[in-house]
Design a protein around this motif. Structure first.
Motif, PDB file in Angstrom:
ATOM      1  N   TRP A 329      13.045 140.787 118.550  1.00  0.00           N
ATOM      2  CA  TRP A 329      14.520 140.299 118.496  1.00  0.00           C
ATOM      3  C   TRP A 329      14.794 140.152 116.999  1.00  0.00           C
ATOM      4  O   TRP A 329      14.075 140.364 116.094  1.00  0.00           O
ATOM      5  CB  TRP A 329      14.936 139.164 119.001  1.00  0.00           C
ATOM      6  CG  TRP A 329      13.774 137.994 118.486  1.00  0.00           C
ATOM      7  CD1 TRP A 329      12.936 137.752 119.760  1.00  0.00           C
ATOM      8  CD2 TRP A 329      13.559 137.188 117.413  1.00  0.00           C
ATOM      9  NE1 TRP A 329      11.916 136.703 118.918  1.00  0.00           N
ATOM     10  CE2 TRP A 329      12.549 136.551 117.646  1.00  0.00           C
ATOM     11  CE3 TRP A 329      14.364 137.293 116.343  1.00  0.00           C
ATOM     12  CZ2 TRP A 329      11.941 135.568 116.724  1.00  0.00           C
ATOM     13  CZ3 TRP A 329      13.923 136.347 115.398  1.00  0.00           C
ATOM     14  CH2 TRP A 329      12.490 135.614 115.723  1.00  0.00           C
ATOM     15  N   TRP A 330      16.077 140.561 116.724  1.00  0.00           N
ATOM     16  CA  TRP A 330      16.741 140.187 115.466  1.00  0.00           C
ATOM     17  C   TRP A 330      17.752 139.256 115.464  1.00  0.00           C
ATOM     18  O   TRP A 330      18.511 138.833 116.352  1.00  0.00           O
ATOM     19  CB  TRP A 330      17.373 141.484 115.001  1.00  0.00           C
ATOM     20  CG  TRP A 330      16.520 142.652 114.802  1.00  0.00           C
ATOM     21  CD1 TRP A 330      16.088 143.535 115.447  1.00  0.00           C
ATOM     22  CD2 TRP A 330      15.705 142.866 113.538  1.00  0.00           C
ATOM     23  NE1 TRP A 330      15.123 144.384 114.997  1.00  0.00           N
ATOM     24  CE2 TRP A 330      14.912 143.776 113.892  1.00  0.00           C
ATOM     25  CE3 TRP A 330      15.661 142.428 112.096  1.00  0.00           C
ATOM     26  CZ2 TRP A 330      13.832 144.544 113.037  1.00  0.00           C
ATOM     27  CZ3 TRP A 330      14.398 142.830 111.521  1.00  0.00           C
ATOM     28  CH2 TRP A 330      13.832 144.139 111.648  1.00  0.00           C
ATOM     29  N   PHE A 342      19.833 135.803 119.373  1.00  0.00           N
ATOM     30  CA  PHE A 342      18.664 136.610 119.358  1.00  0.00           C
ATOM     31  C   PHE A 342      18.773 137.982 119.876  1.00  0.00           C
ATOM     32  O   PHE A 342      18.979 138.132 121.191  1.00  0.00           O
ATOM     33  CB  PHE A 342      17.231 136.220 120.268  1.00  0.00           C
ATOM     34  CG  PHE A 342      16.682 134.931 119.521  1.00  0.00           C
ATOM     35  CD1 PHE A 342      15.949 134.874 118.702  1.00  0.00           C
ATOM     36  CD2 PHE A 342      17.336 133.445 119.934  1.00  0.00           C
ATOM     37  CE1 PHE A 342      15.265 133.768 117.942  1.00  0.00           C
ATOM     38  CE2 PHE A 342      16.769 132.261 119.294  1.00  0.00           C
ATOM     39  CZ  PHE A 342      15.795 132.286 118.333  1.00  0.00           C
ATOM     40  N   LEU A 343      18.944 138.960 119.075  1.00  0.00           N
ATOM     41  CA  LEU A 343      19.765 140.132 119.221  1.00  0.00           C
ATOM     42  C   LEU A 343      18.565 141.232 119.771  1.00  0.00           C
ATOM     43  O   LEU A 343      17.479 141.381 118.914  1.00  0.00           O
ATOM     44  CB  LEU A 343      20.513 140.857 118.182  1.00  0.00           C
ATOM     45  CG  LEU A 343      21.079 142.296 118.352  1.00  0.00           C
ATOM     46  CD1 LEU A 343      21.939 142.510 119.378  1.00  0.00           C
ATOM     47  CD2 LEU A 343      21.569 142.762 116.848  1.00  0.00           C
ATOM     48  N   LYS A 344      18.727 141.716 120.871  1.00  0.00           N
ATOM     49  CA  LYS A 344      17.736 142.902 121.302  1.00  0.00           C
ATOM     50  C   LYS A 344      18.578 144.263 121.299  1.00  0.00           C
ATOM     51  O   LYS A 344      19.431 144.307 122.089  1.00  0.00           O
ATOM     52  CB  LYS A 344      17.047 142.619 122.652  1.00  0.00           C
ATOM     53  CG  LYS A 344      15.877 141.365 122.112  1.00  0.00           C
ATOM     54  CD  LYS A 344      14.950 141.302 123.534  1.00  0.00           C
ATOM     55  CE  LYS A 344      13.904 140.200 123.310  1.00  0.00           C
ATOM     56  NZ  LYS A 344      12.966 140.078 124.368  1.00  0.00           N
ATOM     57  N   HIS A 345      18.044 145.202 120.441  1.00  0.00           N
ATOM     58  CA  HIS A 345      19.022 146.428 120.563  1.00  0.00           C
ATOM     59  C   HIS A 345      19.012 147.180 122.045  1.00  0.00           C
ATOM     60  O   HIS A 345      17.868 147.325 122.538  1.00  0.00           O
ATOM     61  CB  HIS A 345      18.580 147.310 119.285  1.00  0.00           C
ATOM     62  CG  HIS A 345      18.682 146.643 118.008  1.00  0.00           C
ATOM     63  ND1 HIS A 345      20.007 146.636 117.611  1.00  0.00           N
ATOM     64  CD2 HIS A 345      18.032 146.431 117.066  1.00  0.00           C
ATOM     65  CE1 HIS A 345      20.311 146.103 116.346  1.00  0.00           C
ATOM     66  NE2 HIS A 345      18.708 146.114 116.006  1.00  0.00           N
ATOM     67  N   GLY A 349      20.285 139.937 125.041  1.00  0.00           N
ATOM     68  CA  GLY A 349      19.687 138.928 124.144  1.00  0.00           C
ATOM     69  C   GLY A 349      19.650 137.583 124.677  1.00  0.00           C
ATOM     70  O   GLY A 349      20.206 137.228 125.892  1.00  0.00           O
ATOM     71  N   SER A 369      24.599 140.795 112.540  1.00  0.00           N
ATOM     72  CA  SER A 369      23.561 141.289 112.194  1.00  0.00           C
ATOM     73  C   SER A 369      23.270 142.483 111.349  1.00  0.00           C
ATOM     74  O   SER A 369      24.341 143.097 111.319  1.00  0.00           O
ATOM     75  CB  SER A 369      22.505 141.266 113.575  1.00  0.00           C
ATOM     76  OG  SER A 369      21.055 141.440 113.033  1.00  0.00           O
ATOM     77  N   LEU A 399      25.846 140.407 122.261  1.00  0.00           N
ATOM     78  CA  LEU A 399      24.458 139.771 122.613  1.00  0.00           C
ATOM     79  C   LEU A 399      24.183 140.100 123.959  1.00  0.00           C
ATOM     80  O   LEU A 399      23.151 139.720 124.213  1.00  0.00           O
ATOM     81  CB  LEU A 399      24.579 138.224 122.292  1.00  0.00           C
ATOM     82  CG  LEU A 399      24.417 137.788 120.843  1.00  0.00           C
ATOM     83  CD1 LEU A 399      24.780 136.484 120.249  1.00  0.00           C
ATOM     84  CD2 LEU A 399      22.781 138.174 120.273  1.00  0.00           C
ATOM     85  N   GLY A 402      23.408 144.187 123.454  1.00  0.00           N
ATOM     86  CA  GLY A 402      22.690 144.695 122.458  1.00  0.00           C
ATOM     87  C   GLY A 402      23.242 145.926 121.559  1.00  0.00           C
ATOM     88  O   GLY A 402      22.753 146.424 120.825  1.00  0.00           O
TER      89      GLY A 402
END
Length: 447
Positions: A329-330, A342-345, A349, A369, A399, A402
């Protein structure tokens, strides 16, 4: 750094987009102007109605660019270089010093003009670009404004390194300080510098005379074992200077240096509060404004996340280590930074409310982000040390999915900061954008 909108925009021949008079640009969250003529790679500085930055040309050459702050119109540009600056410091920003009567000068590092020197400090009128004076340079971290004067670290690659304080109109040297120093704060009377040495020290001086006012070894704030190789950052809130020293692991000894956040009173150099053994996370606000950190224990294990109050050092909100959703995550924060995302491309997230630590539905939640998570170093022309990167750009994401959210809105103020009410930022292609939506100056992620 950086929803379709209905603001009327006029496309000017010079490449700048400027909001038409009568629009709501000043009170909305959409840029007042954008300029795609530049490819800004440094922070932006402002003064006397002018903005200045370091830009990179398609051939990899650097240049100092000045823009009209009200319209974004390009005023002038001259070749620039770096001579002795460390890659971890990022590309240097021109120094802007207001000189009274509504005027200002821009100081930048030009290519060398004399054989035995590596570069030239050139000082120009901010609006016209007319050269006022020059100073030959062997090596430098770059010029900085210090109150009504100009501070320059010079001979940084030599044993006789020093910081000089110069008259911005004439170049006359007022006083100097041995060793390498960086300006962290100044007003009309004083300057606070960080002495970059084996045992780094914060020191305050009277600007006109160079008389020492107070001194604080960083180890008194965070403990023994400081190594600035990991990086540092400072910001101010009220009458306090908040500093962050990042960890650095020695490859030979495998030992990690002392790190953390601390606050110093500008009046007397006394430590106000400290948060040792926390790392600053990115993106996040300036250390003095909305810092977000993670504690690290003696075994090197990361804890949860906490947002701190830059004024008091107190925890404003946090989530525990057990709530962190695995890996891959980012971090992404909404505009108000009241939630931690918590970003998941290209995947769903997770997010948590920073006030109560409870998990939040991400269905309609968006967060800001980094646009690029694997940035490439700049391909700089000439004899410049490799490893420099552009300052990062922020993009908005959903989010829930993503995926990027296409928007022309300004990034959050905790990221951009504000200079006299103006917020300026670069997008992922280097174009500059600006909006005037406040009256005060406040720190952002980069200072």
């Amino acid at each position: 750094m950086i929803r379709p909108h209905t603001l009327a925009l006029a496309l000017l021949a010079n490449g700048a987009l400027v909001a038409c008079s009568g629009s709501d640009a000043a009170t909305s969250n959409f840029p007042s102007w954008q300029n795609t003529q530049v490819n800004a790679v440094s922070r932006v500085t402002t003064g006397a109605g002018v903005a200045a930055t370091t830009s990179i040309r398609p051939d990899g050459a650097l240049e100092t660019v000045a823009l009209d702050l009200a319209s974004g119109r390009k005023l002038w540009a001259f070749p620039a270089t770096m001579a002795g600056r460390l890659p971890g410091m990022g590309v240097q920003t021109p120094a802007m010093v207001e000189t009274g009567g509504g005027g200002a000068v821009v100081a930048a590092v030009d290519p060398a003009r004399k054989g035995k020197w590596n570069a030239t400090l050139a000082v120009r009128d901010a609006r016209t670009g007319r050269q006022k004076w020059t100073r030959p340079v062997h090596s430098t971290f770059g010029p900085q404004r210090c109150g009504a004067y100009l501070c320059l670290s010079e001979h940084t690659a030599l044993a006789n390194a020093r910081m000089v304080v110069l008259d911005p109109l004439t170049g006359k040297q007022l006083w100097r300080l041995p060793g390498i120093a960086e300006v962290e704060w100044s007003d009309a009377e004083r300057v606070v510098v960080l002495r970059l040495a084996a045992n780094p020290v914060l020191e305050a001086y009277e600007l006109k005379t160079g008389k020492a006012v107070w001194q604080l070894p960083i180890e008194q704030a965070l403990g023994e074992g400081i190594d600035l190789s990991g990086g540092w950052a400072f910001g101010t809130v009220g009458e306090k200077l908040v500093g962050y020293v990042a960890p650095y692991t020695n490859q030979r000894s495998k030992k990690t240096s002392t790190f953390g956040l601390f606050s110093v009173r500008l009046s007397d150099g006394m430590v106000d509060w400290m948060r040792p053994s926390v790392v600053r996370v990115y993106p996040s606000g300036n250390p003095a404004y909305a810092p977000v950190v993670r504690p690290v224990d003696q075994q090197g294990q990361y804890g949860g996340f906490a947002r701190l109050d830059g004024d008091t050092g107190r925890v404003l909100g946090q989530i525990t280590a057990t709530q962190v959703p695995g890996s891959g995550w980012w971090l992404a924060f909404p505009r108000k930074m009241d939630k931690l995302g918590f970003l998941k491309h290209n995947s769903p997230g997770a997010a948590y409310d920073l006030a109560n630590g409870q998990k939040t539905d991400v269905k309609d939640l968006k967060g800001w982000s980094f646009c690029v998570t694997d940035p490439q170093p700049l391909k700089l022309a000439g004899d410049v040390t490799p490893g420099f990167y552009s300052i990062a750009a922020l993009c908005e994401y959903s989010l829930a999915t993503g995926k990027r959210v296409q928007t022309t809105e300004a990034p959050p103020s905790w990221f951009t900061g504000s200079q006299g009410g103006w917020r300026l930022w670069r997008d992922e292609k280097g174009a500059l954008h600006a909006i005037k939506d406040a009256a005060a100056t406040s720190p952002g992620m980069y200072g």
